[in-house]
Design an enzyme around this catalytic site. Structure first.
Site, PDB file in Angstrom:
ATOM      1  N   ASP A 478       0.832  -1.205   0.000  1.00 21.67           N
ATOM      2  CA  ASP A 478       0.000   0.000   0.000  1.00 21.67           C
ATOM      3  C   ASP A 478       0.867   1.257   0.000  1.00 21.67           C
ATOM      4  O   ASP A 478       2.070   1.210   0.281  1.00 21.67           O
ATOM      5  CB  ASP A 478      -0.896  -0.051   1.254  1.00 21.67           C
ATOM      6  CG  ASP A 478      -2.176   0.740   1.112  1.00 21.67           C
ATOM      7  OD1 ASP A 478      -2.307   1.503   0.138  1.00 21.67           O
ATOM      8  OD2 ASP A 478      -3.047   0.600   1.990  1.00 21.67           O
ATOM      9  N   ASP A 548     -10.443   2.127  -3.685  1.00 19.73           N
ATOM     10  CA  ASP A 548     -11.005   1.891  -2.355  1.00 19.73           C
ATOM     11  C   ASP A 548     -12.522   1.882  -2.407  1.00 19.73           C
ATOM     12  O   ASP A 548     -13.170   1.579  -1.406  1.00 19.73           O
ATOM     13  CB  ASP A 548     -10.533   2.979  -1.387  1.00 19.73           C
ATOM     14  CG  ASP A 548      -9.232   2.585  -0.706  1.00 19.73           C
ATOM     15  OD1 ASP A 548      -8.812   1.432  -0.873  1.00 19.73           O
ATOM     16  OD2 ASP A 548      -8.648   3.438  -0.014  1.00 19.73           O
TER      17      ASP A 548
HETATM   18  C1  DGJ Z   1      -5.803   1.937   1.896  1.00 15.72           C
HETATM   19  C2  DGJ Z   1      -6.118   0.728   1.094  1.00 15.72           C
HETATM   20  O1  DGJ Z   1      -6.548   1.074  -0.178  1.00 15.72           O
HETATM   21  C3  DGJ Z   1      -7.130  -0.116   1.834  1.00 15.72           C
HETATM   22  O2  DGJ Z   1      -7.512  -1.204   1.071  1.00 15.72           O
HETATM   23  C4  DGJ Z   1      -6.528  -0.550   3.145  1.00 15.72           C
HETATM   24  O3  DGJ Z   1      -5.454  -1.403   2.897  1.00 15.72           O
HETATM   25  C5  DGJ Z   1      -6.088   0.664   3.939  1.00 15.72           C
HETATM   26  N1  DGJ Z   1      -5.247   1.547   3.174  1.00 15.72           N
HETATM   27  C6  DGJ Z   1      -5.363   0.260   5.183  1.00 15.72           C
HETATM   28  O4  DGJ Z   1      -4.839   1.321   5.865  1.00 15.72           O
END
Ligand code: DGJ
Length: 743
Positions: A478, A548
């Site tokens: 991430d 997301d």
């Molecule tokens: C952002 C990501 O896109 C999510 O899927 C998740 O992993 C969160 N960060 C966790 O902090």
């Protein structure tokens, strides 16, 4: 496929069965562009394409004529200030303060295959006959700087380009602009297509008419960004998804970028694509060289779908790499939307057990397992399991998950640090910040200075320990903030313009080390969803969390737009809870799965929270995905109906033999007494007889492609009895199998 050089005319012709790319050495020695398009005859003098005419208010190169002006000829790597006034491909600040350069043709080489670009992601060939590479060598005689322009033509409509700048002079110079691609098209009768949006609504398709002046998309965030993808396309106004000329331009890079079209006063269109020149200043010492990232151009006369299929093939098979490239991806369950930071080991096991019972193959533990990471203000940088949460560490948890009969995956955010972390306390000078200036945070975190090798080394060491010590089969990488106050305390003042690029090189370096050390681990990229969903990262991580936003309706637009450039096998797509956590919409479970099937597929919820009936539905969904994932992820993908144009979206995949096809159909709002509806399919074999699961009889391929697949349902009447679901957000998957043929 071949590359020929007509010596007497100084013309290069790169061609294959689909396309021709023609260049010519111009009268002043610069490299000119003659043609890019559908394949044309080879044995021909095309020098007449160099059109010149005296024009008022023009400046000319040669003392004794009023004809040759760089402003009026089409070029391959234009320079500013010596008769051309358009945005340049290259700008070099020299010792005496001058920025003028004059790159003249010296030589060329033609080789089979394609060379690697050291330290950079790039497309590749696996056999010499898959591509041919032309390198054109040019030199500026005053500075002794050499320019090497690389062109690789593949068997399809794709061509990869990059430039290398070598300082053979005596002193340092500063590269202020070094684009990957510069190309002048003879007219401007195009529509410009971009993939833009924001966090949670990435890669929406935006189309507008090209106009005189500059139109551009870019990123200055240190990552390719949610806002704009490093991709643009030009299409003729009459071209659509299925027919007409479309040219795609894509940058294999994950940092700051610029993609620009400049239509000049005579309707010539200059395309520039590469590292964003703003905040870029690379000091090139004598003897050093600089390699630009690669840009890929694709030409198709089969409209935007045709263009996309060329990208899918190239990026799916000759950009993505490694063990997972050609393997169907495991059905996963990620705990993020199920628990966020609020989990215990027992809770995770409970979620995992139900996942296993439903058929999930990979359990992924997301954010919150390390350091003091109980919330977003602490822990990033401390890649050691939190013993209060996981008494037996990652090793113990992974063991238990494996014991349940699933693989185990783990989340990292390697590039970041919280000030409340041991890493920051030990190395406060490791973050990107400008001396004497305030340091802005993003999600209470700071960006580690990945331009420094010792920083990358330390993160590698911690990650290697975790991945090497436990049974981890998958990594979600991430990255949740953009770079601000960009500056590296390890670099001198005159190299601060290098930080953004060096940072991305550091990211690539870490990816490279980890994927080499753990070749069978599946890496999924992520950047607050789709903030770094680009071809550069695809080289290291064969799939990426697309957004997301996991709502099925929002995902239609995101996945539709993403498919313009990226293959289905790269698009991370999951079923999540209803009401959805981003838009609070209630969509039926079958629609959430029907959208997620066209991607890597997984779940982002606690299946224990579903009713018994829903759990049975999930089991069926997973059985379905396992049966068809090969064709879903690696078949030919066609967009049929756009979510940007109306209430209904449709797309489909077809296997190579054309014997199996799956059509996804999605209607946002239900109507009543609606028209009869049908969708024309694509990619089938005319004479094959297709049976459609759940329907009587069979249909010829050309029947389904020309008169269409009937999609009329209850919304066209007063309503029908016995339907499982009726209402808004409905969808269906049609499975088509050619009668009597092996699928
Ligand atoms: C952002 C990501 O896109 C999510 O899927 C998740 O992993 C969160 N960060 C966790 O902090």
């Amino acid at each position: 496929m071949d590359i020929i050089y007509q010596e007497e005319r100084r013309i290069f012709h790169l061609y294959n069965d689909e396309i021709s790319y023609l260049m010519m050495v111009l009268p002043n020695g610069h490299l000119g562009q003659l043609y890019f398009g559908k394949r044309i005859g080879v044995e021909k003098d095309y020098s007449y394409l160099l059109e010149m005419m005296p024009r008022a208010m023009s400046s000319y190169v040669f003392d004794d004529e009023k004809m040759f002006s760089l402003a009026h000829v089409r070029q391959e790597y234009g320079v500013y200030g010596s008769t051309d006034f358009r945005s340049p491909a290259i700008e070099i600040l020299q010792g005496n303060g001058s920025r003028i350069s004059d790159f003249r043709f010296q030589d060329f080489s033609i080789t089979h295959g394609k060379p690697e670009l050291s330290g950079l992601p790039a497309t590749y060939t696996e056999a010499p006959e898959e591509g041919m590479t032309l390198t054109v060598f040019l030199e500026d005689e005053v500075t002794h700087i050499r320019l090497e322009l690389l062109y690789t033509i593949f068997e399809t409509g794709a061509l990869a380009r990059s430039a290398k700048i070598v300082n053979d002079g005596e002193g340092p110079v500063h590269l202020l602009t070094a684009m990957s691609l510069c190309m002048d098209l003879p007219d401007s009768d195009y529509e410009w297509v971009q993939l833009s949006g924001a966090w949670a609504r990435e890669r929406h398709v935006k189309v507008r008419k090209l106009e005189q002046g500059i139109q551009a998309v870019d990123s200055m965030r240190g990552h390719s960004s949610h806002e704009h993808n490093p991709f643009i396309a030009l299409k003729r106004p009459a071209a659509d998804e299925f027919q007409g000329e479309a040219i795609g331009f894509s940058l294999v890079y994950s940092g700051n970028f610029l993609a620009q079209a400049q239509v000049d006063t005579h309707d010539t269109t200059r395309i520039l694509m590469g590292i964003h020149p703003s905040w870029f200043d690379w000091k090139l010492d004598a003897g050093e060289s600089f390699q630009t990232p690669e840009a890929v151009m694709v030409y198709s006369t089969e409209g935007l779908n045709g263009m996309s299929r060329i990208f899918h093939k190239l990026y799916g098979k000759r950009l993505a790499r490694g063990y997972w490239r050609d393997r169907a991806r495991p059905v996963l369950l990620n705990n993020w939307e199920a628990t966020y930071f609020d989990f215990t080991k027992e809770r995770l096991i409970e979620i995992a057990k139900k996942a296993k019972e439903c058929g999930v193959e990979l359990f992924v533990l997301d954010d919150g397992w390390f350091g003091q990471r109980g919330h977003e203000r602490a822990g990033l940088g401390d890649w050691v399991a939190n013993p209060e949460r996981l008494a037996d560490g990652i090793e113990g948890l992974a063991e238990e998950i494996e014991g349940l009969g699933m693989q185990f995956g783990l989340w990292f955010e390697p590039e970041m640090v919280n000030k409340d972390s041991d890493l920051y306390r030990e190395h406060p000078d490791w973050i990107i910040e400008t001396p004497e200036r305030h340091s802005s945070h993003g999600r209470f975190q700071y960006v580690l200075d990945f331009s420094r090798k010792e920083v990358v080394d330390k993160i590698y060491e911690m990650m290697e320990k975790i991945l090497g010590g436990a049974k981890v089969s998958y990594v979600k990488w991430d990255m949740n903030r953009s770079i601000t106050e960009c500056y590296s305390s390890a670099l001198p003042a005159d190299r601060q313009g290098e930080v953004f690029h060096r940072y991305i090189l550091g990211v690539y370096d870490l990816y490279d080390r980890l994927t080499s050390r753990f070749p069978k681990v599946l890496f999924e990229s992520c950047a607050s969803g789709g903030g770094r969903f680009d071809p550069g990262i695809l080289y290291y991580a064969p799939q990426g969390w697309a957004s997301d936003d996991s709502d099925a309706v929002e995902r239609l637009k995101i996945q539709y737009g993403t498919s313009f450039c990226y293959p289905v096998s790269s698009i991370g797509s999951h079923v999540s809870m209803a009401p959805n956590h981003q838009v609070y919409r209630n969509t039926p479970l079958h629609t959430r799965a029907n959208v997620a099937y066209f991607g890597t597929f997984g779940y982002e919820l606690d299946l224990n929270k579903l009713s018994d009936r829903e759990q049975e539905q999930v089991k069926e969904q997973i059985r379905f995905m396992k049966k068809y994932r090969e064709v879903l992820q690696f078949g030919d993908f066609y967009r049929l109906k756009s979510p940007f144009d109306g209430n209904v979206t449709a797309w489909m995949v077809v296997n190579e033999k054309r014997t199996l096809a799956l059509v996804g159909w999605y209607r946002v709002l239900c109507g009543v007494n609606m028209p009869f509806t049908r969708i024309k399919l694509q990619g089938l074999k005319d004479e094959y007889r297709y049976e459609i699961a759940g329907r009587e009889g069979w249909y010829f391929g050309n029947e389904l492609m020309n008169l269409g697949l009937i999609t009329t349902d209850y919304a066209s009447g007063e309503g029908a009895e016995g339907e499982l679901y009726k209402g808004d957000f409905d969808s269906g998957i049609f499975v088509l199998a050619a009668k009597g043929m092996e699928q």
